[in-house]
Design an enzyme around this catalytic site. Sequence first.
Site, mmCIF file in Angstrom:
data_model
loop_
_atom_site.group_PDB
_atom_site.id
_atom_site.type_symbol
_atom_site.label_atom_id
_atom_site.label_comp_id
_atom_site.label_asym_id
_atom_site.label_seq_id
_atom_site.Cartn_x
_atom_site.Cartn_y
_atom_site.Cartn_z
ATOM 1 N N HIS A 35 0.837 -1.270 0.029
ATOM 2 C CA HIS A 35 0.098 0.200 0.014
ATOM 3 C C HIS A 35 0.868 1.257 -0.048
ATOM 4 C CE1 HIS A 35 0.376 -0.060 4.620
ATOM 5 N NE2 HIS A 35 0.438 1.242 4.146
ATOM 6 N N ASP A 89 -11.833 -3.033 -1.263
ATOM 7 C CA ASP A 89 -11.956 -4.065 -0.199
ATOM 8 C C ASP A 89 -10.429 -4.670 0.132
ATOM 9 O OD1 ASP A 89 -12.884 -5.762 1.968
ATOM 10 O OD2 ASP A 89 -13.418 -7.223 0.331
ATOM 11 N N SER A 107 4.603 1.599 8.413
ATOM 12 C CA SER A 107 4.435 0.589 7.474
ATOM 13 C C SER A 107 5.199 0.074 6.478
ATOM 14 C CB SER A 107 2.921 1.243 6.368
ATOM 15 O OG SER A 107 2.014 1.525 7.346
#
Length: 371
Positions: A168, A228, A304
């Site tokens: 991401h 999602d 992250s």
Amino acid sequence: MSRLQILAIILYFVNQSLLSDTERNTTWHRHKIPVFLPQETVKLDKPRFSAKARLELMTHCNVECLWREAHPTLEDLKENLSYETVYTNGTRTLTVVDILDFDSNALLSKQDTTRRSRRKRQIFGADGRFDIRGKKFLLNFPFSTTVKISTGCTGILVSDRHVLTAAHCIHDGKDYVKGAKKLKVGFLTENPKAQLTKNSTFPPKLLTRWSRVKRTQVPKGWIRSQNDLVMDYDYALLELKRPHDRPHMEITVMPTAGQVAGNRIHFSGFDSDRPGQLVYRFCPIINETPDLIYQHCDAQPGSSGSGVYAKLWLPEKHDWERKIVGIFSGHQWVDLNGVQQDYNVAVRITPLKYAQICYWIKGTYRDCRSD
């Protein structure tokens, strides 16, 4: 006494207890690694690089999401482990893969998916992070293996020219982020002009040396998720244009929690609330599924993509060794029988993910048959 001195004392006693406890079931057993075989590579349209970079991933799932019992089919796994490659000139390809010698039943039976009790602190309780300061620590293993990603995330060195991070950080599930076209990796390095003055409380800050990325690789399991977002495939590999000269961390298949020293995981990252500072933390594993590690390690946006490592007992070396077993992804709310609980989540390295990442690094499955 400084927090760093306290950390050193804590880690000393933790290591002493581990050294006297090698008779427990903490021996790490090597896994049989499936064969990961790319079959066909096709050209895709150039990405738009229009997505906004996300420093933090937050998702929600119900009990079925956390404790799923359905076995994915082999075709699903092949689809999810197919991958996109993006080069510095903006071209993009899709590689379709085949998987051999994989027993999904054997894999799931080895994972401990028994629900554990919630323990230690809440995620947003007392801050258990430690600032790592001074070149004595920052420029030496294991902290020197942590690097910055130019989109605002963290990464971990896993070879002399490869960096593992969260998907991401470069792709939002629909498109690559704006900064991914000219992606860079930042290495902390000594400032030759800096001097410690008489009135200085801390040593001079280190500089960040940036290195260009040659290509990025993202599993289709992440890209397929679209809105999602599914954390199971939230990982990506970056290949640098030139090799670096630092030690790197070895990746391995994540064993069960009972085979991890002290049931603890560790990771360091560049948390956004402490600019320019490398932040280290460790905490127990609370829950685990075949693809994820649930814990309450304190973390903020920017961490992250951090390499999550554990200490594993290696009988052949008669010693503990740090191994990368996961990639820190972000925060997840979980609905357990109508009760909302929150966790920080890391993607665990499974035999299939190990086979894929190892192939990306080495370019052949023959060097990836064991971890």
